[in-house]
Structure formats: C-alpha cells, structure tokens
Design an enzyme around this catalytic site. Structure first.
Site, mmCIF file in Angstrom:
data_model
loop_
_atom_site.group_PDB
_atom_site.id
_atom_site.type_symbol
_atom_site.label_atom_id
_atom_site.label_comp_id
_atom_site.label_asym_id
_atom_site.label_seq_id
_atom_site.Cartn_x
_atom_site.Cartn_y
_atom_site.Cartn_z
ATOM 1 N N SER A 298 0.834 -1.199 0.000
ATOM 2 C CA SER A 298 0.000 0.000 0.000
ATOM 3 C C SER A 298 0.868 1.249 0.000
ATOM 4 O O SER A 298 1.662 1.463 0.931
ATOM 5 C CB SER A 298 -0.909 0.018 1.231
ATOM 6 O OG SER A 298 -1.540 1.275 1.372
ATOM 7 N N HIS B 253 -1.367 -1.302 -4.168
ATOM 8 C CA HIS B 253 -2.639 -0.931 -3.541
ATOM 9 C C HIS B 253 -2.656 0.570 -3.284
ATOM 10 O O HIS B 253 -1.713 1.128 -2.714
ATOM 11 C CB HIS B 253 -2.807 -1.688 -2.218
ATOM 12 C CG HIS B 253 -4.144 -1.518 -1.586
ATOM 13 N ND1 HIS B 253 -5.254 -2.244 -1.973
ATOM 14 C CD2 HIS B 253 -4.556 -0.698 -0.593
ATOM 15 C CE1 HIS B 253 -6.288 -1.895 -1.233
ATOM 16 N NE2 HIS B 253 -5.900 -0.939 -0.395
ATOM 17 N N ASP C 14 -4.914 3.626 -1.652
ATOM 18 C CA ASP C 14 -6.027 4.001 -0.775
ATOM 19 C C ASP C 14 -6.457 5.435 -1.057
ATOM 20 O O ASP C 14 -5.700 6.383 -0.816
ATOM 21 C CB ASP C 14 -5.622 3.875 0.694
ATOM 22 C CG ASP C 14 -5.469 2.429 1.124
ATOM 23 O OD1 ASP C 14 -6.407 1.643 0.918
ATOM 24 O OD2 ASP C 14 -4.401 2.086 1.672
ATOM 25 N N MET D 172 -8.898 8.360 -0.002
ATOM 26 C CA MET D 172 -9.723 8.800 1.129
ATOM 27 C C MET D 172 -10.155 10.250 0.922
ATOM 28 O O MET D 172 -9.380 11.065 0.423
ATOM 29 C CB MET D 172 -8.947 8.678 2.438
ATOM 30 C CG MET D 172 -8.345 7.309 2.693
ATOM 31 S SD MET D 172 -7.534 7.237 4.313
ATOM 32 C CE MET D 172 -6.528 5.768 4.120
ATOM 33 N N HIS E 122 -8.610 1.308 -3.859
ATOM 34 C CA HIS E 122 -9.610 1.181 -2.799
ATOM 35 C C HIS E 122 -10.231 2.551 -2.542
ATOM 36 O O HIS E 122 -9.564 3.476 -2.057
ATOM 37 C CB HIS E 122 -8.920 0.634 -1.538
ATOM 38 C CG HIS E 122 -9.804 0.504 -0.352
ATOM 39 N ND1 HIS E 122 -9.304 0.304 0.921
ATOM 40 C CD2 HIS E 122 -11.153 0.519 -0.221
ATOM 41 C CE1 HIS E 122 -10.303 0.225 1.776
ATOM 42 N NE2 HIS E 122 -11.440 0.365 1.106
ATOM 43 N N MET F 223 -12.265 4.768 -0.496
ATOM 44 C CA MET F 223 -12.862 5.054 0.808
ATOM 45 C C MET F 223 -13.463 6.457 0.758
ATOM 46 O O MET F 223 -12.993 7.397 1.410
ATOM 47 C CB MET F 223 -11.808 4.936 1.908
ATOM 48 C CG MET F 223 -11.405 3.517 2.193
ATOM 49 S SD MET F 223 -10.102 3.381 3.436
ATOM 50 C CE MET F 223 -8.661 3.436 2.376
ATOM 51 N N MET G 211 -11.660 -5.318 5.818
ATOM 52 C CA MET G 211 -10.781 -4.442 6.587
ATOM 53 C C MET G 211 -10.518 -5.074 7.951
ATOM 54 O O MET G 211 -11.443 -5.473 8.652
ATOM 55 C CB MET G 211 -11.416 -3.058 6.772
ATOM 56 C CG MET G 211 -11.532 -2.232 5.495
ATOM 57 S SD MET G 211 -9.935 -1.897 4.699
ATOM 58 C CE MET G 211 -9.079 -0.976 5.993
ATOM 59 N N ASP H 246 -6.736 -6.019 4.732
ATOM 60 C CA ASP H 246 -5.968 -4.776 4.814
ATOM 61 C C ASP H 246 -6.070 -4.224 6.222
ATOM 62 O O ASP H 246 -7.170 -3.979 6.723
ATOM 63 C CB ASP H 246 -6.523 -3.767 3.798
ATOM 64 C CG ASP H 246 -5.738 -2.462 3.771
ATOM 65 O OD1 ASP H 246 -4.731 -2.340 4.491
ATOM 66 O OD2 ASP H 246 -6.144 -1.556 3.017
#
Length: 221
Positions: free
Chosen positions: A12, A37, A39, A41, A70, A72, A141, A179
């Site tokens: 990540s 990966h 993330d 957000m 991913h 979020m 998660m 994760d």
C-alpha cells in the site's frame, strides 16, 4: 489466483515516500510485489484526505503492476470513470457508502475494470453476500479504515473464514483481500483463515529491504 496458489502481496503506497513515488513503486516491483494498492480517502467517509486519480495516473506510469484502487469515499460512483481512465485495474467500493451495490459493481465492470466490494470491521459479512457473484474481490478491513499503522483486529479472522466457506459453497472464484495491521504473524493467520491477497503498507515500506519484507509475508510465521 486463489488461496491454493501463491499468496498475492499488494504493498500500500499509503506508507510510501510519496515524494519519491515512482522509485518506491519500482522498489517493491523488483522486490516481488504482485499488485500496488492505492487508498483513496476523501476526508468524509474517513477522516484523512489522501490520493486522487492523479496519483493513480502517476503510479500507472511508474509500473505495469496491477493497480488495486480502494475507494474510501462518499458517492464513489461519481468518480469511477476518472479512476479507470487514470489506469486503475480494480475499483473496490465500500458496502457502507454504496446503497446500490449491484448497480455500482456492474458499472465498474462496464468500464473495463475489475469490481471489488469492501466491508469495515463492524460490518457483517452477510451484508455483501447478495452481490458476491457480482464482485471479483471482497476486501475485509482488519482495522478501522483511515490511518496506516493500526493494530490488527483478531475478530476479523472469523469473517474471513465465514466468507471463504460461502465462496467455496457457491464454487466462486472471488478473491478475499485483507488490509490493516498486516505483518508476518497476522499475514499467516489471515491466509490460514482463507485470505488470498495481503495488503501491507508499514510492514513493507517501513523496511529498507522490501524484498525480504514481501517474502516474509508469504512464509508461515
């Protein structure tokens, strides 16, 4: 790949040196990473604000590895096209932010990307079983999303076991990804429970020898 084959390791970049992102990605690529990966957000669904589609595009230029994105974020469906155009190979969305999961997963697939669905630690596995056949991956998660470096939540192991049993009962090829708090010990626990994909940020990027870190995640603790 399934749990019967090589465990997939997805570093990540949340824990990477963003100022040297290309070099960081190249390092884990050479070190044996399978995926990258990313993330995303938004400061709303989770407190921090991290990356946008511009970072996905930069990662795409830096590597040919599979980009596992991913989301979020609230209302993720507004951004599917931009992330796919930027180079995302998979978009994983949260059950908690997507009231029309079936439609959203179908939309991702129609754009040429792999659809994934994610659940937070407090969300039961049963909530995504109706769309299990519409997803190619389920991300469980193992910490509450938002920050890297959090401790692993052991009760999530039972969720992995429950999901693995349902996937096998239906003879599906859905991958299980985990994760949060993943290190050599928790990685072993997760793969034993049925996980296929390990996302790790601090454990990999926090070490100078990323090759050794990635290898350690694939070895029994």
């Amino acid at each position: 790949m399934t749990a019967k084959n090589k465990t997939i390791v997805a570093p990540s970049i949340l824990a990477a040196d963003i100022g040297n992102l290309a070099a960081e990605i190249e390092d884990v690529d050479k070190g044996g990473a399978d995926w990258i990966h990313i993330d995303v957000m938004d400061g709303s669904f989770v407190p921090p604000i991290t990356f946008g589609d511009n970072v996905v595009a930069r990662a795409r230029k830096a590597s040919k590895l599979f980009l596992d994105v991913h989301l979020m974020i609230e209302k993720p469906e507004r951004h599917f096209e931009n992330f796919v155009k930027a180079g995302a190979d998979r978009l994983t969305i949260h059950q908690e932010t997507s009231p029309h999961l079936h439609r959203s997963l179908a939309h991702i697939r129609s754009l040429g990307a792999s659809p994934g669905v994610c659940i937070n630690p407090g969300t039961p596995v049963e909530s995504i079983l109706p769309v299990l056949e519409d997803a190619e991956l389920v991300l469980i998660m193992t910490v509450n999303p938002g920050w890297g470096g959090q401790p692993f939540l052991p009760f999530c192991l039972e969720k992995i076991r429950k999901l693995r049993a349902e996937i096998e009962r239906r003879s599906l090829k859905v991958l299980i990804e985990v994760d949060g708090g993943i290190n050599r010990e928790t990685a072993s626990q997760c793969t034993e429970a049925g996980a296929d994909v390990l996302v790790a940020g601090s454990f990999i990027f926090g070490q100078k020898d990323r090759t050794a870190a990635i290898k350690a995640l694939r070895e029994p603790a």
